[in-house]
Design a protein around this motif. Sequence first.
Motif, PDB file in Angstrom:
ATOM      1  N   GLN A 153     -11.324  36.971  20.971  1.00 45.39           N
ATOM      2  CA  GLN A 153     -12.452  37.022  21.907  1.00 45.39           C
ATOM      3  C   GLN A 153     -13.773  36.761  21.182  1.00 45.39           C
ATOM      4  OE1 GLN A 153     -11.578  40.879  23.581  1.00 45.39           O
ATOM      5  NE2 GLN A 153     -10.606  39.984  25.395  1.00 45.39           N
TER       6      GLN A 153
ATOM      7  N   VAL B 240     -15.268  25.939  29.150  1.00 50.51           N
ATOM      8  CA  VAL B 240     -14.248  26.895  28.685  1.00 50.51           C
ATOM      9  C   VAL B 240     -13.061  26.156  28.087  1.00 50.51           C
ATOM     10  CG1 VAL B 240     -12.641  28.696  29.427  1.00 50.51           C
ATOM     11  CG2 VAL B 240     -14.963  28.680  30.300  1.00 50.51           C
ATOM     12  N   ARG B 241     -12.655  25.089  28.742  1.00 53.54           N
ATOM     13  CA  ARG B 241     -11.523  24.311  28.225  1.00 53.54           C
ATOM     14  C   ARG B 241     -11.857  23.705  26.870  1.00 53.54           C
ATOM     15  NH1 ARG B 241     -10.835  19.985  32.211  1.00 53.54           N
ATOM     16  NH2 ARG B 241      -9.135  19.272  30.914  1.00 53.54           N
TER      17      ARG B 241
ATOM     18  N   LEU C 204      -5.742  34.480  24.232  1.00 48.13           N
ATOM     19  CA  LEU C 204      -6.719  34.608  25.318  1.00 48.13           C
ATOM     20  C   LEU C 204      -6.101  34.240  26.662  1.00 48.13           C
ATOM     21  CD1 LEU C 204      -9.861  33.132  23.538  1.00 48.13           C
ATOM     22  CD2 LEU C 204      -9.399  35.527  24.067  1.00 48.13           C
TER      23      LEU C 204
ATOM     24  N   TRP D  42     -17.395  39.634  28.821  1.00 44.81           N
ATOM     25  CA  TRP D  42     -18.024  38.319  28.793  1.00 44.81           C
ATOM     26  C   TRP D  42     -16.953  37.229  28.729  1.00 44.81           C
ATOM     27  CZ3 TRP D  42     -18.392  34.025  25.716  1.00 44.81           C
ATOM     28  CH2 TRP D  42     -19.517  33.210  25.872  1.00 44.81           C
TER      29      TRP D  42
ATOM     30  N   ALA E 188      -1.222  26.345  34.808  1.00 47.88           N
ATOM     31  CA  ALA E 188      -2.313  25.875  35.681  1.00 47.88           C
ATOM     32  C   ALA E 188      -3.680  26.300  35.147  1.00 47.88           C
ATOM     33  CB  ALA E 188      -2.111  26.417  37.093  1.00 47.88           C
ATOM     34  N   ARG E 189      -3.731  27.427  34.453  1.00 47.45           N
ATOM     35  CA  ARG E 189      -4.998  27.867  33.864  1.00 47.45           C
ATOM     36  C   ARG E 189      -5.545  26.815  32.911  1.00 47.45           C
ATOM     37  NH1 ARG E 189      -7.117  32.938  33.739  1.00 47.45           N
ATOM     38  NH2 ARG E 189      -5.956  34.309  35.104  1.00 47.45           N
TER      39      ARG E 189
ATOM     40  N   PHE F 242     -13.975  33.129  20.453  1.00 44.03           N
ATOM     41  CA  PHE F 242     -14.273  32.389  21.676  1.00 44.03           C
ATOM     42  C   PHE F 242     -15.772  32.463  21.975  1.00 44.03           C
ATOM     43  CE2 PHE F 242     -14.948  32.047  26.209  1.00 44.03           C
ATOM     44  CZ  PHE F 242     -14.188  30.924  26.558  1.00 44.03           C
ATOM     45  N   ARG F 243     -16.290  33.682  21.881  1.00 45.86           N
ATOM     46  CA  ARG F 243     -17.707  33.859  22.220  1.00 45.86           C
ATOM     47  C   ARG F 243     -18.598  33.076  21.250  1.00 45.86           C
ATOM     48  NH1 ARG F 243     -21.018  39.256  23.954  1.00 45.86           N
ATOM     49  NH2 ARG F 243     -22.940  38.143  24.365  1.00 45.86           N
TER      50      ARG F 243
ATOM     51  N   LEU G 227     -11.650  26.460  24.309  1.00 53.99           N
ATOM     52  CA  LEU G 227     -10.241  26.815  24.049  1.00 53.99           C
ATOM     53  C   LEU G 227      -9.586  25.765  23.159  1.00 53.99           C
ATOM     54  CD1 LEU G 227      -8.774  28.109  27.440  1.00 53.99           C
ATOM     55  CD2 LEU G 227      -9.084  29.398  25.342  1.00 53.99           C
TER      56      LEU G 227
ATOM     57  N   GLU H 151     -18.518  24.664  34.187  1.00 54.25           N
ATOM     58  CA  GLU H 151     -18.121  25.859  33.445  1.00 54.25           C
ATOM     59  C   GLU H 151     -16.660  25.750  32.977  1.00 54.25           C
ATOM     60  OE1 GLU H 151     -18.984  30.550  34.059  1.00 54.25           O
ATOM     61  OE2 GLU H 151     -19.433  29.212  35.741  1.00 54.25           O
ATOM     62  N   GLN H 152     -15.818  25.234  33.863  1.00 52.83           N
ATOM     63  CA  GLN H 152     -14.402  25.071  33.506  1.00 52.83           C
ATOM     64  C   GLN H 152     -14.248  24.117  32.324  1.00 52.83           C
ATOM     65  OE1 GLN H 152     -13.000  23.781  37.331  1.00 52.83           O
ATOM     66  NE2 GLN H 152     -12.326  25.821  37.928  1.00 52.83           N
TER      67      GLN H 152
ATOM     68  N   TYR I 181     -10.957  26.552  44.113  1.00 56.81           N
ATOM     69  CA  TYR I 181     -11.215  27.496  43.033  1.00 56.81           C
ATOM     70  C   TYR I 181     -12.437  28.361  43.313  1.00 56.81           C
ATOM     71  CZ  TYR I 181      -7.587  25.268  40.373  1.00 56.81           C
ATOM     72  OH  TYR I 181      -6.375  24.806  39.955  1.00 56.81           O
TER      73      TYR I 181
ATOM     74  N   VAL J 169     -12.887  31.600  35.231  1.00 57.84           N
ATOM     75  CA  VAL J 169     -13.121  30.377  36.015  1.00 57.84           C
ATOM     76  C   VAL J 169     -11.898  29.456  35.980  1.00 57.84           C
ATOM     77  CG1 VAL J 169     -15.626  30.402  35.693  1.00 57.84           C
ATOM     78  CG2 VAL J 169     -14.192  29.105  34.104  1.00 57.84           C
ATOM     79  N   LEU J 170     -11.009  29.704  35.019  1.00 60.36           N
ATOM     80  CA  LEU J 170      -9.814  28.850  34.942  1.00 60.36           C
ATOM     81  C   LEU J 170      -8.674  29.358  35.815  1.00 60.36           C
ATOM     82  CD1 LEU J 170      -9.501  28.062  31.116  1.00 60.36           C
ATOM     83  CD2 LEU J 170     -10.651  26.740  32.875  1.00 60.36           C
TER      84      LEU J 170
ATOM     85  N   ARG K 184      -5.349  23.066  34.993  1.00 63.75           N
ATOM     86  CA  ARG K 184      -6.178  23.148  36.187  1.00 63.75           C
ATOM     87  C   ARG K 184      -5.737  22.185  37.288  1.00 63.75           C
ATOM     88  NH1 ARG K 184     -10.758  21.124  35.521  1.00 63.75           N
ATOM     89  NH2 ARG K 184     -11.581  21.949  37.445  1.00 63.75           N
TER      90      ARG K 184
ATOM     91  N   PHE L 295     -18.373  29.415  21.937  1.00 62.19           N
ATOM     92  CA  PHE L 295     -19.017  29.081  23.202  1.00 62.19           C
ATOM     93  C   PHE L 295     -20.533  29.068  23.026  1.00 62.19           C
ATOM     94  CE2 PHE L 295     -20.544  29.435  27.463  1.00 62.19           C
ATOM     95  CZ  PHE L 295     -19.588  28.820  28.260  1.00 62.19           C
ATOM     96  N   VAL L 296     -21.044  30.132  22.365  1.00 61.70           N
ATOM     97  CA  VAL L 296     -22.496  30.248  22.159  1.00 61.70           C
ATOM     98  C   VAL L 296     -22.997  29.109  21.275  1.00 61.70           C
ATOM     99  CG1 VAL L 296     -24.294  31.691  21.120  1.00 61.70           C
ATOM    100  CG2 VAL L 296     -22.548  32.720  22.590  1.00 61.70           C
TER     101      VAL L 296
END
Lengths: 171, 231
Positions: A157, A111-112, A126, B11, A25-26, A160-161, A115, A107-108, A93, B18-19, A29, A164-165
Amino acid sequence: MAEQAESDLETIFIAEYQRIARVIARVTRDPARAEELAVEVFLKWTRTPRAHGPQAPAWLYRAAVRVGLNELRGGVRRSWYERLFSQPQGSAYGARTPEELHSTTEEQLQVRTVLKALSWRSSALLLLRSEGLSYLEIAETLKLNSASVGTFVARAQQEFRQEFVRRYGDA
Amino acid sequence: MATPDFDTERWVDNRLGVLAPPDAWIPDQARALAALRNRRPRVSRVWRWTPVVTLTAVLVLLLAPVPAVKGFAHACGEFVRRSLTGGSATHSADARRALFNGTALTSLDGQAFNLSDYRGKVVLVTYWSSRCSRCLSEMLWFQEFEQRYRAIGFAVLAISVDGSEPAALALAPDGRDVNGSLRFGRTRETPANSIPTTVLLDRSGRVAVRHTGYCSKREFETDIQALLDER
């Protein structure tokens, strides 16, 4: 023998189903879809005799992460999800107002997307870490050396950061 | 073990948080278990396929003796084998046949073959090697043909293309095989790109058919019979 197999299935199902469904589900979603995929994972497990025994939980988590990430990468149902999450179900959520709902959904999605851009192993690390699995459990699930899992997680991590950035800035 | 930088870890955890599905969401275990039971096959895969396999086996056993089915199966097998191994046969019409050049052929002790000794006979010249298993199985067919058609003018020359020490020497120190049917020899030059290569000479010593690669026993025999029937 068939009764024994049935009882094994029931035992492992009761013990692991909810966590497996939550891991999926993560990524997806979509709770209904996550439950559907979790059943698929168990069905596959019943057809894989080498996954039975003490290694069953690790195998199930690995399969769950794979199924979830494949679903995420496949993007087959993405538009359907988007429609789904533009509905008030998103409030489940944590978002209460339309603004919060919009912000959470945004935001979701971010992140997706990140990922999806990472390697399979990094995404899996992660996801399992954020699901609360210990380093030892992660090592067993992803067949990694338990002494190196911390390094791998830290690297994932960082990746990921950075990703994302690079995509969305350091907001 | 390396510890991730605290800021980065927090972070990333915040972002991934959020997931997380809501705590209130509890997957419906009973419904999922029922779905799983419905989707599991009632019988194992082995038992599911058993009737199909048994029925197929019975059908094959019943139909196998029927000549048409047998012929068709044989033709299919030959087609597949030939497709895989790339065998071919070149037939030359009577008017177009060229005289076979056998100057490079010698007996095992190095004496030149006198092919004129074979005039009036249909001669099968096969180039073989001890490293070629197909050549060895063909050799058994040729031996059988020689014994069957010797009386009506058929001879076999088995030319080894092995290096300096042909295996034929071990097989037949006197140049003939144990039953005395095949005449062994060797060649001073590489005769063909493909081994086995088999050449059928008509009674005038001309090349009538050239078989390259895998060819079936039936094809060889048909060609031999056709050449023996020529007068």
